[in-house]
Design a protein around this motif. Sequence first.
Motif, short mmCIF file in Angstrom:
data_model
loop_
_atom_site.label_atom_id
_atom_site.label_comp_id
_atom_site.label_asym_id
_atom_site.label_seq_id
_atom_site.Cartn_x
_atom_site.Cartn_y
_atom_site.Cartn_z
N VAL A 1 0.75 1.80 28.54
CA VAL A 1 -0.41 1.91 28.13
C VAL A 1 -1.57 0.75 28.51
N VAL A 2 -1.12 -0.10 29.09
CA VAL A 2 -2.17 -1.01 29.79
C VAL A 2 -2.95 -0.33 30.95
N LEU A 3 -2.00 0.24 31.73
CA LEU A 3 -2.82 1.09 33.00
C LEU A 3 -3.37 2.16 32.53
N LYS A 4 -3.16 2.85 31.36
CA LYS A 4 -3.84 4.06 31.24
C LYS A 4 -5.02 3.82 30.45
N TYR A 5 -5.13 2.57 29.46
CA TYR A 5 -6.26 2.52 28.60
C TYR A 5 -6.88 1.28 28.80
N TRP A 6 -6.41 0.24 29.73
CA TRP A 6 -6.89 -1.03 29.87
C TRP A 6 -7.33 -1.11 31.26
N LYS A 7 -8.46 -0.67 31.85
CA LYS A 7 -8.80 -0.57 33.42
C LYS A 7 -9.08 -1.93 33.93
N ASP A 8 -9.63 -3.07 32.93
CA ASP A 8 -9.94 -4.15 33.66
C ASP A 8 -8.88 -5.16 33.17
N ALA A 9 -7.77 -4.69 32.87
CA ALA A 9 -6.62 -5.72 32.42
C ALA A 9 -6.38 -7.06 33.36
N PRO A 10 -6.35 -8.23 32.73
CA PRO A 10 -6.11 -9.21 33.60
C PRO A 10 -4.80 -9.17 34.55
N ASP A 11 -5.07 -9.72 35.71
CA ASP A 11 -4.05 -9.49 36.60
C ASP A 11 -2.86 -10.08 36.01
N VAL A 12 -2.51 -11.08 35.39
CA VAL A 12 -1.51 -12.03 34.91
C VAL A 12 -0.69 -11.00 33.90
N VAL A 13 -1.39 -10.13 33.12
CA VAL A 13 -0.62 -9.10 32.38
C VAL A 13 -0.03 -8.22 32.98
N VAL A 14 -0.64 -7.41 33.89
CA VAL A 14 0.02 -6.54 34.59
C VAL A 14 1.18 -7.10 35.62
N ARG A 15 1.03 -8.33 36.05
CA ARG A 15 2.02 -8.75 36.88
C ARG A 15 3.32 -9.24 35.97
N TYR A 16 2.96 -9.58 34.81
CA TYR A 16 4.27 -9.91 33.83
C TYR A 16 4.75 -8.81 33.41
N LEU A 17 4.23 -7.64 33.01
CA LEU A 17 4.77 -6.51 32.63
C LEU A 17 5.75 -5.67 33.70
N LYS A 18 5.03 -5.72 34.88
CA LYS A 18 5.77 -5.23 35.99
C LYS A 18 6.84 -6.07 36.30
N THR A 19 6.98 -7.41 36.25
CA THR A 19 8.24 -8.19 36.89
C THR A 19 8.99 -8.81 35.87
N GLY A 20 8.55 -9.08 34.64
CA GLY A 20 9.28 -9.77 33.63
C GLY A 20 9.36 -11.18 33.95
#
Length: 196
Positions: A105-124
Motif C-alpha cells: 500500500v505504501v509503495l503504491k499509494y504513498w509516493k513520498d513515504a518517509p524513508d524510515v517507514v519503508v525501511r521498517y516495512l522492508k526489514t522488520g
Amino acid sequence: MKKYLCWHFLSDNKRLRWGNRAVVKVGKTYRATGKLKLCENGMHGSEKILDALNYAPGSVICRVEIWGGVQQDGDKMVGRYRRVLKMVDGEKILREFARKCALHVVLKYWKDAPDVVVRYLKTGDELLRDAARDAAWDAAGAAARDAAWAAAGAAARDAAWAAAWAAARAAAGDAAWDAENRLLRIMVTAAMDNES
C-alpha cells in the motif's frame, strides 16, 4: 463423509478454548459433543486463511480437516470433528505478512513515504518500529497510514488482519483480498512444510 480442508487459529497456549481446554496436538482428532451451532458449539474453521484470522484468539495456525454434520455460513464452518494436520507458531509469519501488506500500500499509494517507514516495512527492524509508526501517523494518507500503523502494532494477528484489510481496501476489494489471502497461505504453508 466429506471432509473440508480448513484453517484454524489457536490461543498461544495451544489449548482448546472450550470444553476440557486440552492442549491441541498435530495428528489428533477432536470431537464436539452436543448440538452443533456456528459460533457456539462445535469444531470451527475457515476455508480461507484470512477468514480464519478474523476469529483468531492467538497466533498458532493450524491446517485442519473438519467433518460430521458440517454447517457453513459465509466465512466459517462448524462440524463434529476436527483433525489437526499441521501446526505452526505464526507470530513471526503474521508480522512479516502485515509488513508486506503495508509495504504494498505504501509503495503504491504513498509516493513520498518517509524513508524510515519503508525501511521498517522492508526489514522488520524493531529499532525502527516506533519511529516508523510515528512518521506514518504524522505524514500519511489514510490508507497508507492505516496499513503502516497496523504493521507496527502490538499483536501479530491483529496487525496481520488490519494490514490485509487496509491493503485490500486501498486496492479496491475482492481481487486484492484474494491476493493477500494467497500470500498468507503460501507463507504459512511454507513454514509448516519446513517444520515437517
